[in-house]
Write a protein that holds these residues in place. Structure first.
Motif, PDB file in Angstrom:
ATOM      1  N   HIS A 190       6.791  43.271   0.890  1.00  0.00           N
ATOM      2  CA  HIS A 190       6.082  42.250   0.105  1.00  0.00           C
ATOM      3  C   HIS A 190       6.650  42.143  -1.304  1.00  0.00           C
ATOM      4  CE1 HIS A 190       2.846  39.494  -0.849  1.00  0.00           C
ATOM      5  NE2 HIS A 190       2.725  40.118  -2.011  1.00  0.00           N
ATOM      6  N   LYS A 200       9.261  36.916  10.502  1.00  0.00           N
ATOM      7  CA  LYS A 200       8.498  35.816   9.902  1.00  0.00           C
ATOM      8  C   LYS A 200       8.354  36.070   8.407  1.00  0.00           C
ATOM      9  CE  LYS A 200       5.612  32.174  10.113  1.00  0.00           C
ATOM     10  NZ  LYS A 200       5.556  31.861   8.676  1.00  0.00           N
ATOM     11  N   TYR A 224       5.152  36.717  -1.450  1.00  0.00           N
ATOM     12  CA  TYR A 224       5.438  36.495  -0.033  1.00  0.00           C
ATOM     13  C   TYR A 224       5.800  37.816   0.626  1.00  0.00           C
ATOM     14  CZ  TYR A 224      10.372  36.806  -1.392  1.00  0.00           C
ATOM     15  OH  TYR A 224      11.584  37.234  -1.885  1.00  0.00           O
ATOM     16  N   LYS A 272      10.005  29.435   6.095  1.00  0.00           N
ATOM     17  CA  LYS A 272       8.701  29.791   6.648  1.00  0.00           C
ATOM     18  C   LYS A 272       8.677  29.874   8.169  1.00  0.00           C
ATOM     19  CE  LYS A 272       7.140  24.963   6.691  1.00  0.00           C
ATOM     20  NZ  LYS A 272       6.120  24.003   6.195  1.00  0.00           N
ATOM     21  N   ILE A 278       6.090  35.180   5.378  1.00  0.00           N
ATOM     22  CA  ILE A 278       4.715  34.716   5.175  1.00  0.00           C
ATOM     23  C   ILE A 278       4.475  34.523   3.686  1.00  0.00           C
ATOM     24  CG2 ILE A 278       2.272  35.252   5.494  1.00  0.00           C
ATOM     25  CD1 ILE A 278       3.057  36.983   7.872  1.00  0.00           C
ATOM     26  N   TYR A 279       4.145  33.287   3.292  1.00  0.00           N
ATOM     27  CA  TYR A 279       3.886  32.982   1.885  1.00  0.00           C
ATOM     28  C   TYR A 279       2.408  33.147   1.584  1.00  0.00           C
ATOM     29  CZ  TYR A 279       8.604  31.119   1.674  1.00  0.00           C
ATOM     30  OH  TYR A 279       9.967  30.985   1.707  1.00  0.00           O
TER      31      TYR A 279
END
Length: 855
Positions: free
Chosen positions: A748, A684, A693, A653, A686-687
């Motif tokens: 994604h 980055k 994610y 993360k 991103i969850y």
């Protein structure tokens, strides 16, 4: 039976022994056959990979994909157990020597409580409103921050970590196979007591003991490692990287976080802020512990069984703090996770001096299946335990400075006596032998020969002691300029010298009839391998070879055979003569800097030409530049696996920032231009649990000075059929150049959030992916060739049509949708280009593939 030495009893004893032997043989000659089906008692669905076994023996099997099993054995065994993680063990008495059929219904240890209450013949829907279980969980959520160790200004404790992996239920056929026939001593170390129904053969173990100190403001965690021990395969793989990857799969978790990262997947915590929207809660009991603490037992289940959520039990304190005293959780059978058959998550808490609760022990257990029949696999377990917990004992500010983790060399050489005194739990008999067994295994010639072959196939290198030859996937390739290309290369290994590393290759193109070659060396100031983190090294090399302008590959050699296959026109190349000197300095906190010197002579090849005037006779044969460069990289908590050629990142993360600067100096070693280039890249992960994610990359750059197009930023294009994350998959090579730009890439992964709800697709465990890439930039007037005849003209095709462009008022945009997890490895994307469709030979649609191992 013990035979007496008294002569008068000898004959009687012998007769009795004979009779007992005959009876025993007759009993053992009896064959018992058991067949049956195992289903989930609540869901009524078949359960694959369930363990069916005779307790106390290695006799057993597993259910198939339809929940069916068949077990046949000899002997006087009259008890059969059926066990699975997260379920109550089913026990049944057998009729010895008979054939029998069983229909087994397993109940979860966390009961799937009824979703309805019967009133007046009508069903009442589950509601959050006026639900005492939901009201209680909201109190837990409201008090969550107060019950974390981060609530204290200071805390310190002793922490012990153990990570182990074992082969489970190894078949007799495998044990007696030709490949492992010489390693029978390994199979004498099996453990049948650790997990009911499983015979475990330990193959990997690592342990760590550390004193941990935490400060809340400003937040800093400091870890002093006292002991660090692990099974080592250092001659064949990156032991440090493998440990990082295994700990990434079995990483730390905390139920007080909004999300729990398990097996690289993010699960929404049952006490997250949004948890009541996704979970159902039921109060099932009130419990008083031996110490007199009163607890509420609460069960929770997902509202939607296909979402990436947990189920299990929580024990909530009734002392006014509404803390979690224990959590026992598992995954839902319908969730889309690769390789994992079953897993269990346990977290236990103990009371502090001020009557709050801290995490005293966390355990993650998982049964991973490699094969469809479910009969064998890998069992992994990670345990983190804490003792000597002290709160609000302040330490000086200087104490927290420096690296987060301090591991002295002495930590890896502590004696067995140290471990016996400092382990929080004793090792099992099988675990205690794994270090010695693996060390013995690696000294066997047959094992080393097998590993050499595996390294050649997987990493592409063949070791010959102090040198290794490879990579084999570059030995042969082809392209329009060189035609058929052969290459042979090699490099030294730490067995040659741990401080000095040498590498070289030679290649020949049969069409252009030119030799290409490379030779270089690196000196390691750490006197360890130049790949071992943290690196501090000085490198110098010379390369004469070919390159495609704008091709930027991740973790792949440019002359890889598979990348010889490209779409469209691929005849714009460069001959390069490059001298490089680079100093790299990495710090343990994953901050690094790099400074370099580069002299580069580039000669256009194929259809590429550097033309200033209106005629081909005005072409420039070569461009020479001399550059000084600097790079600053900040990657907090970075993890990676160090391969033979590349560092393969292990995503987490935390962001990664990379700042680069280049300064071209005219007149130095025949350099023709003055210019400066600066760029910043930010990555980055991103969850967005529970909908997957996103991998996000933002980059911007600016080139100062007046330069021809080869020295501008040539944007990363991709004309192969492999999907590249940080390249534009529908852009042609050398299609766009810029002296200023900004880009955004979003990739994604939905992790099956949509497909899991479609009956025909959820059984295939397919996953949806979507991506979008935006590039905006341009070329200033001073760098446009139409404004200055001393600049090179942008390249054109054989019809005189331009093939290289600057970005105008609109951005370059492409997007894709795809299906991932095909055969648990393959991703296929349908890619669409949305802008600049009037350029020659550009595709509008394309299909790209990528291979990636995911959980």
């Amino acid at each position: 039976m013990k035979i007496s030495k008294d002569h008068s009893l000898e004959k009687i004893s012998l007769v009795l022994m004979f009779l007992l032997t005959v009876c025993s043989l007759r009993m053992y000659a009896q064959t018992t056959t058991v067949r049956g089906t195992v289903v989930d008692a609540k869901q009524k669905t078949a359960m694959p990979f369930v363990n069916v076994f005779i307790p106390g023996t290695n006799i057993g099997t597993s259910t198939d994909m339809n929940g069916k099993f068949s077990l046949q054995f000899n002997g006087r065994y009259d008890s059969l157990h059926v066990a699975n993680l997260g379920y109550r063990t089913f026990r049944v008495k057998l009729n010895i020597g008979a054939e029998q059929t069983l229909n087994v219904r397993l109940e979860t240890t966390s009961r799937m409580l009824g979703e309805v209450v019967v009133k007046s013949g009508k069903r009442e829907r589950y509601r959050n409103k006026d639900n005492p279980a939901v009201e209680l969980i909201r109190l837990v959520i409201d008090n969550r921050d107060k019950n974390r160790i981060e609530h204290y200004d200071y805390s310190q404790f002793n922490q012990y970590e153990k990570l182990s992996f074992s082969l489970s239920n190894v078949s007799e056929k495998f044990k007696n196979g030709r490949l492992v026939r010489k390693y029978q001593f390994m199979f004498d170390n099996q453990d049948t007591t650790k997990v009911e129904g499983k015979s475990l053969l330990p193959i990997y173990l690592e342990e760590k003991v550390a004193d941990v100190y935490y400060r809340r403001d400003p937040e800093k965690k400091k870890e002093f490692v006292k002991g660090d021990k692990k099974v080592s395969f250092e001659d064949y793989i990156d032991n440090q990287g493998m440990s990082a990857y295994l700990n990434h799969i079995y990483q730390d978790f905390n139920i007080y976080d909004n999300n729990l990262m398990l097996f690289t997947n993010q699960f929404l915590s049952p006490i997250a802020n949004a948890a009541p929207t996704f979970y159902k809660y039921f109060i099932t009991d009130t419990i008083t512990t031996e110490s007199g603490d009163k607890l509420i037992e609460m069960e929770f289940v997902p509202r939607n069984q296909t979402d990436l959520l947990l189920q299990g039990k929580l024990y909530v304190t009734l002392d006014g703090h509404y803390a979690i005293q224990r959590a026992d959780m598992t995954g839902n059978k319908r969730t889309n996770i690769n390789w994992i058959r079953d897993f269990r998550v346990l977290q236990e808490f103990q009371k502090t001096a001020d009557n709050r609760w801290y995490t005293s022990k966390s355990t993650l257990m998982a049964d991973m299946g490699m094969f469809a029949n479910g009969k064998g696999g890998i069992y992994g377990e990670r345990t983190v335990s804490v003792k000597d917990f002290v709160i609000n004992k302040a330490m000086p500010d200087d104490f927290y400075k420096g690296a987060t983790e301090v591991t002295p060399d002495s930590a890896t050489t502590v004696t067995e006596g140290f471990w016996q005194q400092n382990r929080h739990d004793t090792l099992s008999n099988a675990e205690s032998k794994v270090y010695a067994n693996i060390d013995s295994l690696q000294h066997m010639k047959s094992f080393r020969r097998t590993m050499d072959i595996a390294t050649l196939l997987l990493a592409g290198y063949k070791s010959f002691g102090p040198i290794e030859v490879g990579p084999v996937n570059t030995f042969y390739s082809f392209n329009p300029v060189e035609g058929f290309r052969l290459r042979l290369g090699g490099r030294t290994t730490p067995k040659f010298n741990k401080s000095i590393y040498l590498e070289s290759y030679a290649a020949y193109g049969f069409k252009d009839e030119k030799w290409k070659y490379y030779f270089g060396g690196t000196y390691s100031f750490t006197h360890r391998s130049i790949w071992e983190f943290p690196v501090r090294s000085l490198s110098a090399n010379y390369q004469r070879d070919m390159k495609i302008p704008g091709q930027e590959l991740q973790f792949i050699q440019e002359d890889n055979f598979l990348l010889s296959f490209k779409r469209g026109n691929n005849d714009k190349w460069l001959y390069n003569d490059i001298y490089n000197v680079t100093y790299l300095h990495e710090l343990r906190n994953h901050t690094s800097f790099r400074v370099g010197f580069k002299n580069w002579a580039q000669t256009p090849a194929g259809s590429l030409a550097y033309i200033k005037g209106s005629f081909a006779s005005d072409s420039v044969q070569k461009v020479t530049t001399t550059e000084f460069s600097g790079e600053f990289r900040w990657a907090p908590h970075e993890q990676f696996y160090q391969g033979k050629q590349f560092r393969v990142p292990i995503p987490n993360k935390y962001p990664i920032f990379t700042l680069r600067a280049i300064f071209g100096v005219k007149g130095l070693f025949n350099s023709q231009y003055n210019y400066q280039n600066i760029s910043l890249n930010m990555y980055k992960l991103i969850y967005l649990s529970p909908i997957g994610y996103s991998e996000v990359v933002i980059e911007g750059g600016y080139t100062f000075g007046k330069v021809p197009f080869p020295l501008l930023t040539v944007h990363h294009a991709n004309q192969t059929y492999a999907y590249q994350l940080e390249s534009y998959n529908m852009m042609n090579f050398l299609e766009f150049v810029s002296d200023h730009y900004i880009s955004l890439n979003i990739d994604h992964h939905f992790n099956g959030f949509i497909f899991n709800k479609i009956p025909l697709l959820k059984r295939l465990k397919l996953r949806e992916v979507a991506a979008a890439k935006f590039l905006y930039g341009g070329v200033r007037a001073e760098n446009r060739p139409e404004n200055d005849p001393t600049l090179f003209k942008f390249p054109v095709d054989k019809y005189g049509m331009p093939t290289t462009f600057s970005l105008d008022e609109k951005p370059y945009v492409e997007g894709s949708v795809g299906i991932a997890n095909i055969f648990k490895l393959v991703r296929v994307d349908l890619v669409r280009r949305f802008t600049y469709l009037d350029h020659p030979d550009v595709p509008k649609w394309g299909i790209r593939t990528r291979v990636r191992l995911d959980f």
